[in-house]
Design an enzyme around this catalytic site. Structure first.
Site, mmCIF file in Angstrom:
data_model
loop_
_atom_site.group_PDB
_atom_site.id
_atom_site.type_symbol
_atom_site.label_atom_id
_atom_site.label_comp_id
_atom_site.label_asym_id
_atom_site.label_seq_id
_atom_site.Cartn_x
_atom_site.Cartn_y
_atom_site.Cartn_z
ATOM 1 N N ASP A 124 0.653 -1.311 0.016
ATOM 2 C CA ASP A 124 0.011 -0.050 -0.092
ATOM 3 C C ASP A 124 0.774 1.051 0.109
ATOM 4 O OD1 ASP A 124 0.989 0.273 2.549
ATOM 5 O OD2 ASP A 124 -0.869 -0.974 3.313
ATOM 6 N N ASP A 159 1.603 4.922 1.652
ATOM 7 C CA ASP A 159 1.108 5.839 2.762
ATOM 8 C C ASP A 159 1.695 7.155 2.497
ATOM 9 O OD1 ASP A 159 -0.211 3.881 4.180
ATOM 10 O OD2 ASP A 159 1.511 3.237 5.186
ATOM 11 N N ASP A 168 9.352 3.369 13.401
ATOM 12 C CA ASP A 168 9.892 2.136 13.969
ATOM 13 C C ASP A 168 11.350 1.972 13.702
ATOM 14 O OD1 ASP A 168 8.799 1.222 11.586
ATOM 15 O OD2 ASP A 168 7.801 -0.390 12.660
HETATM 16 P P1 ATP Z 1 3.835 -3.219 5.045
HETATM 17 O O1 ATP Z 1 2.551 -2.384 4.677
HETATM 18 O O2 ATP Z 1 4.508 -3.768 3.697
HETATM 19 O O3 ATP Z 1 3.436 -4.249 6.016
HETATM 20 P P2 ATP Z 1 4.736 -0.684 6.337
HETATM 21 O O4 ATP Z 1 6.159 -0.475 6.633
HETATM 22 O O5 ATP Z 1 4.042 0.114 5.314
HETATM 23 O O6 ATP Z 1 4.784 -2.160 5.578
HETATM 24 P P3 ATP Z 1 2.471 -0.128 7.923
HETATM 25 O O7 ATP Z 1 1.953 -1.083 9.198
HETATM 26 O O8 ATP Z 1 1.703 0.077 6.928
HETATM 27 O O9 ATP Z 1 4.072 -0.926 7.625
HETATM 28 O O10 ATP Z 1 3.127 1.029 8.578
HETATM 29 C C1 ATP Z 1 3.351 2.289 7.764
HETATM 30 C C2 ATP Z 1 4.541 3.062 8.416
HETATM 31 O O11 ATP Z 1 4.230 3.650 9.655
HETATM 32 C C3 ATP Z 1 5.752 2.205 8.748
HETATM 33 O O12 ATP Z 1 6.657 1.969 7.993
HETATM 34 C C4 ATP Z 1 6.311 2.793 10.072
HETATM 35 O O13 ATP Z 1 7.216 3.835 9.587
HETATM 36 C C5 ATP Z 1 5.051 3.364 10.667
HETATM 37 N N1 ATP Z 1 4.890 2.568 11.905
HETATM 38 C C6 ATP Z 1 3.938 1.682 11.702
HETATM 39 N N2 ATP Z 1 3.662 0.905 12.968
HETATM 40 C C7 ATP Z 1 4.466 1.504 13.711
HETATM 41 C C8 ATP Z 1 4.840 1.335 15.293
HETATM 42 N N3 ATP Z 1 3.990 0.519 15.853
HETATM 43 N N4 ATP Z 1 5.760 2.170 15.673
HETATM 44 C C9 ATP Z 1 6.372 3.215 15.009
HETATM 45 N N5 ATP Z 1 6.128 3.340 13.511
HETATM 46 C C10 ATP Z 1 5.135 2.360 13.212
HETATM 47 MG MG MG Z 2 2.014 -0.097 4.664
#
Ligand code: ATP
Ligand code: MG
Length: 414
Positions: free
Chosen positions: A37, A39, A118
């Site tokens: 996705d 963001d 994170d």
């Molecule tokens: P994917 O969607 O492929 O699983 P993602 O990195 O996009 O991976 P998401 O859960 O969609 O993960 O979260 C988007 C972004 O928000 C992350 O890349 C991170 O920067 C931040 N993020 C999400 N959850 C946390 C958390 N628990 N603590 C700190 N930052 C977070």
């Molecule tokens: Mg994501």
């Protein structure tokens, strides 16, 4: 890159706001993989975002976000987050959700926003104003070296939000990265902090860990760090007695099959893994119940099903539609051996037959003996024509009954 994400970035930019693609979207594209996705982070407030986009919905209470809808695609736009008065918020949020509202909607600069993310590889910002990438804390180098590094002091960050430990495992396997030593070191010791995470949130994480094609790798790594027992305490209990036993084999086989199904674009359901994982704990509990309560195996299994399911839902809140499917799968483990008369034909029409049979297959592979024979019988039965099916059923029950009946009645008459 998603055309719609570009549209959103450009419209924000033209309206005079900062706009960045951030997180997994940037990370995965740099790795040459397709992002799940997209963001977007901006300095526009949720209200300002809403004014710019007609197809916008504001969501969330703890974290207010804008969802921009393009048919089935949703682009998530968040306002850059700032620091708040400080580290305990996550804990407070749990006890007092409404107290959290204001605190987590503190807006800030891109640097502050990055510090709250994170891992360094998740803190990469693609800036639409000049097509540059802004990396925080060496994220680009870490991406090249495939190192997963927590931003800030890992212990503090895990304390703030213990789910980050699960995320560390998930990204390590998904991105084929190695955790930096400081990121890895505290996990085993801090794993019990997951007990404080609301069960519905852990259900979400469970799905990401086990239904994204890396279930086996995640299972192994979760186990290694003592995180598996936080998610599946009843399962982990059995591993304590015998780390290499049939339980461990079953968990791994279920994970492997799930990964294979996903690789082949077959459907998977969160209910099946849960049903399969909990079957041996249920059998074990049923043994105890039989001894303690002098109950039949059947009744003991029913009680054990409730016990184990209730216990499981304390760590992972499994929605009811999934527990009810798991119950069907467990019931079927008891019903599949009983095939005489019209039973076998009736079972074939059971809506969850396939899932029940799949668990039986796995058990057969691991247990051999009766379970394996039974699984083979069902495999043949399903694919046979009606005549053969009738014959199979007749061979099971028919002759036995006929032979027994006269024997019993004779002495009674004499
Ligand atoms: P994917 O969607 O492929 O699983 P993602 O990195 O996009 O991976 P998401 O859960 O969609 O993960 O979260 C988007 C972004 O928000 C992350 O890349 C991170 O920067 C931040 N993020 C999400 N959850 C946390 C958390 N628990 N603590 C700190 N930052 C977070
Ligand atoms: Mg994501």
């Amino acid at each position: 890159m998603s055309v719609n994400a570009v549209k959103v970035l450009q419209r924000l930019h033209r309206a005079g706001f900062q706009a960045y693609l951030v997180g997994g979207g940037v990370r995965d594209m740099l790795l040459g993989e397709e992002p799940k996705d997209f963001d977007i982070a901006t300095n526009a407030t949720p209200e300002q975002i809403k004014e710019l986009f007609r197809n916008c919905r504001l969501i969330g209470r703890r974290f207010r976000l804008a969802h921009i809808l393009f048919g089935r695609e949703v682009i998530e736009v968040a306002t850059l987050r700032g620091h708040h008065q400080e580290t305990d918020t996550e804990k407070l949020a749990k006890q007092n959700d409404s107290g959290m509202l204001l605190r987590d909607n503190v807006y800030g600069t891109i640097d502050e926003d990055a510090e709250r993310r994170d891992f360094t590889v998740n803190a990469l910002y693609y800036n639409v104003a000049d097509y540059s990438i802004i990396a925080y804390g060496g994220g680009l180098d870490d991406l090249d070296d495939r190192i997963l590094r927590m931003i800030g002091d890992p212990k503090t960050r895990y304390q703030e939000d213990p789910v980050r430990m699960l995320r560390a495992v998930r990204f390590a396997t998904k991105l084929d990265m190695t955790m930096s030593p400081e990121t890895e070191q505290p996990i085993r010791e801090m794993a019990p902090l997951l007990a404080s995470i609301p069960a519905p949130r852990l259900f979400e994480e469970y799905q990401k860990l086990f239904l994204s094609g890396k279930a086996l790798a995640n299972y192994k790594m979760l186990n290694h760090y003592g995180l598996f027992e936080q998610l599946f305490p009843a399962c982990a209990e059995l591993l304590k007695d015998n780390a290499q036993g049939k339980e461990s084999e079953l968990y791994q086989l279920v994970c492997k099959n799930t990964d294979l199904r996903l690789a082949n674009d077959q459907r998977v359901t969160p209910a099946f893994i849960i049903a399969a994982f909990l079957w041996y704990p249920i059998e074990r509990r049923a043994q105890d119940v039989m001894v303690e309560g002098g109950l039949s195996y059947y009744d003991a299994i029913l009680i054990a099903m409730n016990d184990i399911c209730d216990q499981q839902c304390k760590s992972i809140a499994i929605p009811k539609r999934f527990t009810s499917m798991a119950r069907d799968v467990w019931h079927l483990q008891m019903r599949l051996p009983r095939r005489t008369g019209a039973r076998a034909f009736k079972l074939l029409t059971h809506p969850k037959f396939r899932a029940g049979y799949d668990l039986l297959l796995i058990r057969g592979e691991i247990e051999g003996g009766e379970a394996e024979e039974l699984a083979q019988w069902w495999t043949t039965f399903q694919h046979a024509g009606e005549t053969v099916q009738r014959d199979m059923v007749r061979k099971l029950g028919g002759p036995k009954k006929r032979r027994r009946a006269p024997k019993k009645s004779k002495p009674a008459q004499e």
